[in-house]
Enzyme design. Sequence first.
Site, PDB file in Angstrom:
ATOM      1  N   ARG A 150       0.868  -1.195   0.000  1.00  0.00           N
ATOM      2  CA  ARG A 150       0.000   0.000   0.000  1.00  0.00           C
ATOM      3  C   ARG A 150       0.895   1.233   0.000  1.00  0.00           C
ATOM      4  O   ARG A 150       2.089   1.154   0.358  1.00  0.00           O
ATOM      5  CB  ARG A 150      -0.825  -0.175   1.253  1.00  0.00           C
ATOM      6  CG  ARG A 150      -1.589   0.736   1.893  1.00  0.00           C
ATOM      7  CD  ARG A 150      -2.564   0.033   2.859  1.00  0.00           C
ATOM      8  NE  ARG A 150      -2.136   0.026   4.248  1.00  0.00           N
ATOM      9  CZ  ARG A 150      -2.139   1.085   5.033  1.00  0.00           C
ATOM     10  NH1 ARG A 150      -2.523   2.244   4.570  1.00  0.00           N
ATOM     11  NH2 ARG A 150      -1.743   0.970   6.285  1.00  0.00           N
ATOM     12  N   ILE A 209       3.369   4.283  -0.573  1.00  0.00           N
ATOM     13  CA  ILE A 209       4.667   4.386  -1.242  1.00  0.00           C
ATOM     14  C   ILE A 209       5.216   2.980  -1.522  1.00  0.00           C
ATOM     15  O   ILE A 209       5.772   2.716  -2.590  1.00  0.00           O
ATOM     16  CB  ILE A 209       5.650   5.188  -0.362  1.00  0.00           C
ATOM     17  CG1 ILE A 209       5.204   6.655  -0.266  1.00  0.00           C
ATOM     18  CG2 ILE A 209       7.075   5.089  -0.909  1.00  0.00           C
ATOM     19  CD1 ILE A 209       5.979   7.482   0.762  1.00  0.00           C
ATOM     20  N   ASN A 218      10.635   0.097   4.231  1.00  0.00           N
ATOM     21  CA  ASN A 218       9.666   1.169   3.964  1.00  0.00           C
ATOM     22  C   ASN A 218       8.546   1.243   5.004  1.00  0.00           C
ATOM     23  O   ASN A 218       7.951   2.302   5.182  1.00  0.00           O
ATOM     24  CB  ASN A 218       9.061   0.944   2.565  1.00  0.00           C
ATOM     25  CG  ASN A 218       7.818   1.763   2.335  1.00  0.00           C
ATOM     26  OD1 ASN A 218       7.890   2.962   2.089  1.00  0.00           O
ATOM     27  ND2 ASN A 218       6.644   1.129   2.436  1.00  0.00           N
ATOM     28  N   THR A 265       2.980   6.627  12.099  1.00  0.00           N
ATOM     29  CA  THR A 265       3.062   7.837  12.918  1.00  0.00           C
ATOM     30  C   THR A 265       2.100   7.690  14.098  1.00  0.00           C
ATOM     31  O   THR A 265       1.044   7.042  13.968  1.00  0.00           O
ATOM     32  CB  THR A 265       2.666   9.097  12.123  1.00  0.00           C
ATOM     33  OG1 THR A 265       1.387   8.868  11.518  1.00  0.00           O
ATOM     34  CG2 THR A 265       3.674   9.447  11.054  1.00  0.00           C
ATOM     35  N   ASP A 303       1.347  10.817  16.326  1.00  0.00           N
ATOM     36  CA  ASP A 303       1.768  12.182  16.613  1.00  0.00           C
ATOM     37  C   ASP A 303       1.190  12.710  17.924  1.00  0.00           C
ATOM     38  O   ASP A 303       0.087  12.333  18.330  1.00  0.00           O
ATOM     39  CB  ASP A 303       1.325  13.119  15.477  1.00  0.00           C
ATOM     40  CG  ASP A 303       2.028  12.830  14.159  1.00  0.00           C
ATOM     41  OD1 ASP A 303       2.939  11.976  14.131  1.00  0.00           O
ATOM     42  OD2 ASP A 303       1.672  13.479  13.155  1.00  0.00           O
ATOM     43  N   GLY A 342       5.257  17.879  17.219  1.00  0.00           N
ATOM     44  CA  GLY A 342       4.285  16.783  17.362  1.00  0.00           C
ATOM     45  C   GLY A 342       4.851  15.439  16.937  1.00  0.00           C
ATOM     46  O   GLY A 342       4.131  14.440  16.934  1.00  0.00           O
ATOM     47  N   TYR A 375       8.640  10.185  15.883  1.00  0.00           N
ATOM     48  CA  TYR A 375       8.853   9.900  14.457  1.00  0.00           C
ATOM     49  C   TYR A 375      10.149  10.552  13.958  1.00  0.00           C
ATOM     50  O   TYR A 375      10.937   9.926  13.240  1.00  0.00           O
ATOM     51  CB  TYR A 375       7.646  10.429  13.686  1.00  0.00           C
ATOM     52  CG  TYR A 375       7.608  10.145  12.199  1.00  0.00           C
ATOM     53  CD1 TYR A 375       7.181   8.908  11.724  1.00  0.00           C
ATOM     54  CD2 TYR A 375       7.951  11.131  11.277  1.00  0.00           C
ATOM     55  CE1 TYR A 375       7.106   8.662  10.352  1.00  0.00           C
ATOM     56  CE2 TYR A 375       7.882  10.891   9.906  1.00  0.00           C
ATOM     57  CZ  TYR A 375       7.454   9.658   9.454  1.00  0.00           C
ATOM     58  OH  TYR A 375       7.377   9.425   8.098  1.00  0.00           O
ATOM     59  N   GLY A 402       9.666  13.999   1.005  1.00  0.00           N
ATOM     60  CA  GLY A 402       8.861  15.073   1.583  1.00  0.00           C
ATOM     61  C   GLY A 402       7.441  14.558   1.722  1.00  0.00           C
ATOM     62  O   GLY A 402       7.224  13.351   1.896  1.00  0.00           O
ATOM     63  N   ILE A 448       4.106  13.130   0.700  1.00  0.00           N
ATOM     64  CA  ILE A 448       3.683  12.308  -0.431  1.00  0.00           C
ATOM     65  C   ILE A 448       2.218  11.928  -0.209  1.00  0.00           C
ATOM     66  O   ILE A 448       1.825  11.588   0.919  1.00  0.00           O
ATOM     67  CB  ILE A 448       4.541  11.014  -0.519  1.00  0.00           C
ATOM     68  CG1 ILE A 448       6.051  11.324  -0.460  1.00  0.00           C
ATOM     69  CG2 ILE A 448       4.185  10.214  -1.758  1.00  0.00           C
ATOM     70  CD1 ILE A 448       6.619  12.109  -1.608  1.00  0.00           C
TER      71      ILE A 448
HETATM   72  P1  NDP Z   1       1.088   4.049   4.641  1.00  0.00           P
HETATM   73  O1  NDP Z   1       0.514   4.357   5.975  1.00  0.00           O
HETATM   74  O2  NDP Z   1       0.294   4.363   3.418  1.00  0.00           O
HETATM   75  O3  NDP Z   1       1.531   2.490   4.583  1.00  0.00           O
HETATM   76  C1  NDP Z   1       2.314   1.965   5.609  1.00  0.00           C
HETATM   77  C2  NDP Z   1       2.712   0.555   5.261  1.00  0.00           C
HETATM   78  O4  NDP Z   1       3.530   0.045   6.341  1.00  0.00           O
HETATM   79  C3  NDP Z   1       1.532  -0.386   5.136  1.00  0.00           C
HETATM   80  O5  NDP Z   1       1.790  -1.312   4.095  1.00  0.00           O
HETATM   81  C4  NDP Z   1       1.509  -1.110   6.483  1.00  0.00           C
HETATM   82  O6  NDP Z   1       0.965  -2.431   6.446  1.00  0.00           O
HETATM   83  C5  NDP Z   1       2.992  -1.190   6.785  1.00  0.00           C
HETATM   84  N1  NDP Z   1       3.242  -1.387   8.202  1.00  0.00           N
HETATM   85  C6  NDP Z   1       2.926  -0.542   9.224  1.00  0.00           C
HETATM   86  N2  NDP Z   1       3.305  -1.072  10.386  1.00  0.00           N
HETATM   87  C7  NDP Z   1       3.880  -2.272  10.112  1.00  0.00           C
HETATM   88  C8  NDP Z   1       4.441  -3.298  10.899  1.00  0.00           C
HETATM   89  N3  NDP Z   1       4.523  -3.219  12.238  1.00  0.00           N
HETATM   90  N4  NDP Z   1       4.939  -4.391  10.276  1.00  0.00           N
HETATM   91  C9  NDP Z   1       4.868  -4.504   8.933  1.00  0.00           C
HETATM   92  N5  NDP Z   1       4.345  -3.563   8.133  1.00  0.00           N
HETATM   93  C10 NDP Z   1       3.845  -2.467   8.718  1.00  0.00           C
HETATM   94  O7  NDP Z   1       2.490   4.805   4.615  1.00  0.00           O
HETATM   95  P2  NDP Z   1       3.228   5.594   3.418  1.00  0.00           P
HETATM   96  O8  NDP Z   1       3.189   4.803   2.187  1.00  0.00           O
HETATM   97  O9  NDP Z   1       2.742   6.989   3.413  1.00  0.00           O
HETATM   98  O10 NDP Z   1       4.727   5.647   4.007  1.00  0.00           O
HETATM   99  C11 NDP Z   1       5.703   4.671   3.674  1.00  0.00           C
HETATM  100  C12 NDP Z   1       7.008   5.064   4.340  1.00  0.00           C
HETATM  101  O11 NDP Z   1       7.396   6.357   3.881  1.00  0.00           O
HETATM  102  C13 NDP Z   1       6.911   5.161   5.865  1.00  0.00           C
HETATM  103  O12 NDP Z   1       8.109   4.694   6.446  1.00  0.00           O
HETATM  104  C14 NDP Z   1       6.758   6.641   6.108  1.00  0.00           C
HETATM  105  O13 NDP Z   1       7.220   7.015   7.383  1.00  0.00           O
HETATM  106  C15 NDP Z   1       7.627   7.202   5.002  1.00  0.00           C
HETATM  107  N6  NDP Z   1       7.294   8.576   4.633  1.00  0.00           N
HETATM  108  C16 NDP Z   1       6.050   8.890   4.175  1.00  0.00           C
HETATM  109  C17 NDP Z   1       5.755  10.203   3.825  1.00  0.00           C
HETATM  110  C18 NDP Z   1       4.428  10.593   3.305  1.00  0.00           C
HETATM  111  O14 NDP Z   1       4.228  11.808   3.108  1.00  0.00           O
HETATM  112  N7  NDP Z   1       3.495   9.679   3.021  1.00  0.00           N
HETATM  113  C19 NDP Z   1       6.744  11.261   3.971  1.00  0.00           C
HETATM  114  C20 NDP Z   1       8.029  10.821   4.432  1.00  0.00           C
HETATM  115  C21 NDP Z   1       8.278   9.520   4.757  1.00  0.00           C
HETATM  116  P3  NDP Z   1      -0.668  -2.648   6.416  1.00  0.00           P
HETATM  117  O15 NDP Z   1      -1.082  -2.249   5.024  1.00  0.00           O
HETATM  118  O16 NDP Z   1      -0.866  -4.101   6.680  1.00  0.00           O
HETATM  119  O17 NDP Z   1      -1.241  -1.762   7.459  1.00  0.00           O
END
Ligand code: NDP
Length: 241
Positions: free
Chosen positions: A12, A14, A82, A86, A88, A143, A147, A178, A180
């Site tokens: 899901r 990124i 990846n 969060t 917060d 906040g 993170y 940044g 996304i």
């Molecule tokens: P999402 O919340 O859209 O997706 C998070 C993903 O991480 C999901 O697939 C989720 O699995 C998985 N996940 C969460 N916790 C666990 C766990 N304990 N074990 C295994 N998998 C886990 O996040 P984004 O796509 O927005 O973010 C991806 C990465 O990019 C993150 O590390 C985030 O911190 C970083 N990031 C994002 C930004 C943004 O603006 N979106 C900006 C900067 C960094 P499930 O689908 O099963 O819940």
Amino acid sequence: MSKVAVVTGGTRGIGLSITKALIAEGYQVAALYHGNEEAAQKCAAETGAKVFKADVADFAQCQKTVADIEAALGPVGVLVNNAGITKDGMLHKMPEDNWHAVIETNLTSCFNMCRAVIEGMRARQFGRIINISSINGQKGQLGQCNYSAAKAGMLGFTRALALESAAKGITVNAICPGYIATDMTSAMPQEVLDSIIRQIPAARMGKPEEIADMVAFLASDKAAFITGSTMTVNGGQYIAA
Ligand code: NDP
């Protein structure tokens, strides 16, 4: 070179874009997820990735999952850390659980997953490790003491592991996205998003594909001499030296 890639949180947001980009580059992708079964099954059906359920904050589950992936697909050549969450809140109101959950899911997970693949990569003299950090690990964010600390910790982890691994043909790099457009940011109030966009010189949020393209580049032969780096992909919002 092994064409097996592991993407945590790869079903899901990124991570899904990263899964798609690596499949387009000819990789077999193992996409890890935590709880969202619907997204995982959709990802598997639409992309052909193999999906594996595991909590990246749990050391034993990471060891077992990497063993299962290697039994199913072969040795892991690329690891993308990846998965992230969060929770917060201002520090003076932050419950202890929110500190530990964010540190363990974002930072300890890098240790857990890297520890599971690094011995094999060293033995095979090849590996690509790409850690998805954040702009807020570079500059801090109110906040987000939990993170920002976790994401800054990933940058130190990346540099140290890069030094340990370079002579073994393994590169270790970090990407700092940044803002996304994903579920993570759509959870934020629209007025907060509008005020963030006003601070981005490119005047828009980033797309998941723009992070995935950087991952695909860092995984490729073209990036063999890049290690220990922090790649900033943020539309100019924070320009680090
Ligand atoms: P999402 O919340 O859209 O997706 C998070 C993903 O991480 C999901 O697939 C989720 O699995 C998985 N996940 C969460 N916790 C666990 C766990 N304990 N074990 C295994 N998998 C886990 O996040 P984004 O796509 O927005 O973010 C991806 C990465 O990019 C993150 O590390 C985030 O911190 C970083 N990031 C994002 C930004 C943004 O603006 N979106 C900006 C900067 C960094 P499930 O689908 O099963 O819940």
